[in-house]
Design a protein around this motif. Structure first.
Motif, PDB file in Angstrom:
ATOM      1  N   ALA A 242      33.188 -35.054  41.143  1.00 41.50           N
ATOM      2  CA  ALA A 242      33.320 -36.374  41.760  1.00 41.50           C
ATOM      3  C   ALA A 242      32.064 -36.767  42.533  1.00 41.50           C
ATOM      4  O   ALA A 242      31.797 -37.958  42.719  1.00 41.50           O
ATOM      5  CB  ALA A 242      34.532 -36.409  42.676  1.00 41.50           C
ATOM      6  N   ASP A 243      31.304 -35.781  42.974  1.00 40.03           N
ATOM      7  CA  ASP A 243      30.079 -36.054  43.739  1.00 40.03           C
ATOM      8  C   ASP A 243      28.884 -36.412  42.858  1.00 40.03           C
ATOM      9  O   ASP A 243      27.856 -36.863  43.377  1.00 40.03           O
ATOM     10  CB  ASP A 243      29.724 -34.837  44.601  1.00 40.03           C
ATOM     11  CG  ASP A 243      30.594 -34.730  45.844  1.00 40.03           C
ATOM     12  OD1 ASP A 243      31.204 -35.743  46.231  1.00 40.03           O
ATOM     13  OD2 ASP A 243      30.664 -33.626  46.420  1.00 40.03           O
TER      14      ASP A 243
ATOM     15  N   ARG B  49      37.388 -40.966  46.307  1.00 44.95           N
ATOM     16  CA  ARG B  49      36.011 -41.136  45.828  1.00 44.95           C
ATOM     17  C   ARG B  49      35.925 -41.654  44.401  1.00 44.95           C
ATOM     18  O   ARG B  49      35.004 -42.400  44.057  1.00 44.95           O
ATOM     19  CB  ARG B  49      35.260 -39.797  45.921  1.00 44.95           C
ATOM     20  CG  ARG B  49      34.917 -39.378  47.334  1.00 44.95           C
ATOM     21  CD  ARG B  49      34.263 -38.005  47.332  1.00 44.95           C
ATOM     22  NE  ARG B  49      35.257 -36.940  47.253  1.00 44.95           N
ATOM     23  CZ  ARG B  49      34.995 -35.698  46.877  1.00 44.95           C
ATOM     24  NH1 ARG B  49      33.766 -35.370  46.494  1.00 44.95           N
ATOM     25  NH2 ARG B  49      35.934 -34.780  46.868  1.00 44.95           N
ATOM     26  N   VAL B  50      36.856 -41.228  43.543  1.00 41.13           N
ATOM     27  CA  VAL B  50      36.838 -41.647  42.144  1.00 41.13           C
ATOM     28  C   VAL B  50      38.244 -42.079  41.740  1.00 41.13           C
ATOM     29  O   VAL B  50      39.231 -41.704  42.365  1.00 41.13           O
ATOM     30  CB  VAL B  50      36.360 -40.518  41.206  1.00 41.13           C
ATOM     31  CG1 VAL B  50      34.935 -40.107  41.538  1.00 41.13           C
ATOM     32  CG2 VAL B  50      37.298 -39.318  41.254  1.00 41.13           C
TER      33      VAL B  50
ATOM     34  N   ASP C  97      30.728 -44.888  42.929  1.00 44.89           N
ATOM     35  CA  ASP C  97      32.018 -44.302  43.263  1.00 44.89           C
ATOM     36  C   ASP C  97      33.116 -45.207  42.715  1.00 44.89           C
ATOM     37  O   ASP C  97      32.834 -46.137  41.941  1.00 44.89           O
ATOM     38  CB  ASP C  97      32.166 -44.068  44.766  1.00 44.89           C
ATOM     39  CG  ASP C  97      32.100 -45.348  45.582  1.00 44.89           C
ATOM     40  OD1 ASP C  97      32.349 -46.448  45.021  1.00 44.89           O
ATOM     41  OD2 ASP C  97      31.808 -45.274  46.785  1.00 44.89           O
ATOM     42  N   ARG C  98      34.349 -44.978  43.108  1.00 46.08           N
ATOM     43  CA  ARG C  98      35.488 -45.706  42.564  1.00 46.08           C
ATOM     44  C   ARG C  98      35.385 -47.213  42.770  1.00 46.08           C
ATOM     45  O   ARG C  98      35.940 -48.003  41.995  1.00 46.08           O
ATOM     46  CB  ARG C  98      36.795 -45.184  43.150  1.00 46.08           C
ATOM     47  CG  ARG C  98      36.927 -45.308  44.641  1.00 46.08           C
ATOM     48  CD  ARG C  98      38.323 -44.885  45.146  1.00 46.08           C
ATOM     49  NE  ARG C  98      39.322 -45.845  44.727  1.00 46.08           N
ATOM     50  CZ  ARG C  98      40.314 -45.584  43.897  1.00 46.08           C
ATOM     51  NH1 ARG C  98      40.460 -44.360  43.381  1.00 46.08           N
ATOM     52  NH2 ARG C  98      41.175 -46.525  43.549  1.00 46.08           N
TER      53      ARG C  98
ATOM     54  N   SER D 217      24.083 -43.859  43.967  1.00 54.33           N
ATOM     55  CA  SER D 217      25.306 -43.190  43.549  1.00 54.33           C
ATOM     56  C   SER D 217      26.438 -44.187  43.404  1.00 54.33           C
ATOM     57  O   SER D 217      26.589 -45.100  44.213  1.00 54.33           O
ATOM     58  CB  SER D 217      25.682 -42.115  44.574  1.00 54.33           C
ATOM     59  OG  SER D 217      26.866 -41.467  44.203  1.00 54.33           O
TER      60      SER D 217
ATOM     61  N   VAL E  37      32.690 -42.005  38.230  1.00 53.56           N
ATOM     62  CA  VAL E  37      33.531 -42.942  38.982  1.00 53.56           C
ATOM     63  C   VAL E  37      35.013 -42.706  38.726  1.00 53.56           C
ATOM     64  O   VAL E  37      35.858 -43.328  39.384  1.00 53.56           O
ATOM     65  CB  VAL E  37      33.193 -44.395  38.633  1.00 53.56           C
ATOM     66  CG1 VAL E  37      31.741 -44.716  38.958  1.00 53.56           C
ATOM     67  CG2 VAL E  37      33.491 -44.699  37.163  1.00 53.56           C
TER      68      VAL E  37
END
Length: 335
Positions: free
Chosen positions: A170-171, A198-199, A12-13, A10, A176
């Motif tokens: 976002a999940d 998270r993003v 993310d940001r 996964s 991102v």
């Protein structure tokens, strides 16, 4: 600058460096309605020279809706060839079906883009479950980092109006970033609070309120239709990154003096359709924006053109441009 792709797992940001001021680039067309590749290359080089922090192509401002599939692919290929390794290039893949969007996303990956972006399907009025399923399909079709685009004005649904939907998006593994262009500023703040850890969140931060949010709450940047405000917005975001509040206030006030006189809070144009208004202004500034393509019509009314020219001059934008470029601004902008 390029984006590192993650194989499996996964994102993310922290898997991208996307931030700051990005133009949502207009696609230049000739007066006969053909894709103007020379003008497109010139515009991309102008953005690089202005120091923008990223470029979005084939978004709403890029008139994706009036391009053929082959033209959209060509626009993306040229953008990557001109800007690859200099700034991130994100390709808009918005379409009416997931299958169409996936096709454009896979082409963007093959072309070497740094990421892709899509709104929910236009015209369809999808519900929350439909939206989540659409993004799950499209975002997972390639290994490219993905940006969700909330654009209620264009697609008639507001993702931020559905509790928990932003968090669910976002999940998703490859998401991102979120570009939240809701007309409800408080909802945009809610997006920053809900998923900003998270993003990356691109929203409405180019004003004093936005500066306060960036400094205290979070947020990452603006993706701005056309990028005309780059002379003010690029140094603004660099001042924010440096923690120089005084400089940031000065730059953002100059930007607001331009933008607030051309774009309404709901993202409509003050003097006409936003893209037509943008291209009229770019022509006055001798920037290679080209012509609009039907169904959009150019702005030709002399009074409205004079008003646009007055904004360009009175906001200080003409003065902020280089001496050579400022000398070529049309007479309307000099009134």
């Amino acid at each position: 600058m390029t984006t590192t792709l993650i194989s499996g797992g996964s994102m993310d940001r922290d898997d991208v460096t996307w931030h700051g001021y990005w133009p949502a680039a207009p696609t230049p067309f000739t007066s006969e309605g053909e894709l103007d590749e020379d003008a497109w290359r010139a515009l991309l080089r102008l953005y690089a020279a202005q120091g923008v922090h990223g470029v979005l192509v084939n978004g709403s401002t890029g008139e994706w809706f009036s391009q053929s599939a082959a033209e959209r692919r060509r626009v993306a290929e040229i953008a990557v060839s001109e800007l690859s390794g200099r700034v991130p290039v994100i390709v808009g893949v918005t379409a009416y079906t997931a299958a169409e969007a996936i096709g454009f996303a896979r082409h963007a990956a093959e072309a070497g883009a740094d990421g892709v972006l899509a709104t929910p399907p236009p015209y369809v009025h999808p519900g929350p479950e439909d939206i989540l399923a659409f993004y799950r399909q499209v975002s997972s079709a390639t290994e490219l980092p993905f940006m969700v685009y909330n654009w209620p004005r264009g697609v008639a649904v507001d993702i931020s109006a559905h509790p928990g939907l932003m968090s669910g998006l976002a999940d998703l593994d490859n998401v991102v970033a979120i570009k939240d262009s809701t007309g409800d500023w408080l909802r945009m703040l809610g997006t920053v609070e809900e998923v900003g850890d998270r993003v990356r969140v691109f929203g409405s931060f180019l004003h004093r309120r936005g500066l306060a949010v960036l400094l205290e709450l979070g947020g990452d940047g603006n993706i701005d239709g056309g990028g005309m405000g780059a002379p003010f917005a690029v140094p603004y975001y660099e001042a924010v990154a440096a923690g120089d509040r005084e400089a940031a206030r000065g730059w953002v006030d100059r930007y607001a003096g331009l933008s607030s006189r051309l774009i309404n809070p709901d993202y409509s144009g003050v003097y006409g359709a936003p893209i037509a208004q943008l291209k009229a202004a770019m022509a006055m500034l001798a920037q290679p924006g080209g012509h609009v393509r039907p169904p959009l019509l150019p702005i030709t009314d002399p009074e409205r053109l004079d008003a646009i020219g007055a904004v360009l001059k009175e906001s200080g934008l003409v003065e902020a441009l280089s001496g050579d470029n400022a000398d070529t601004v049309s007479g309307r902008a000099g009134r």
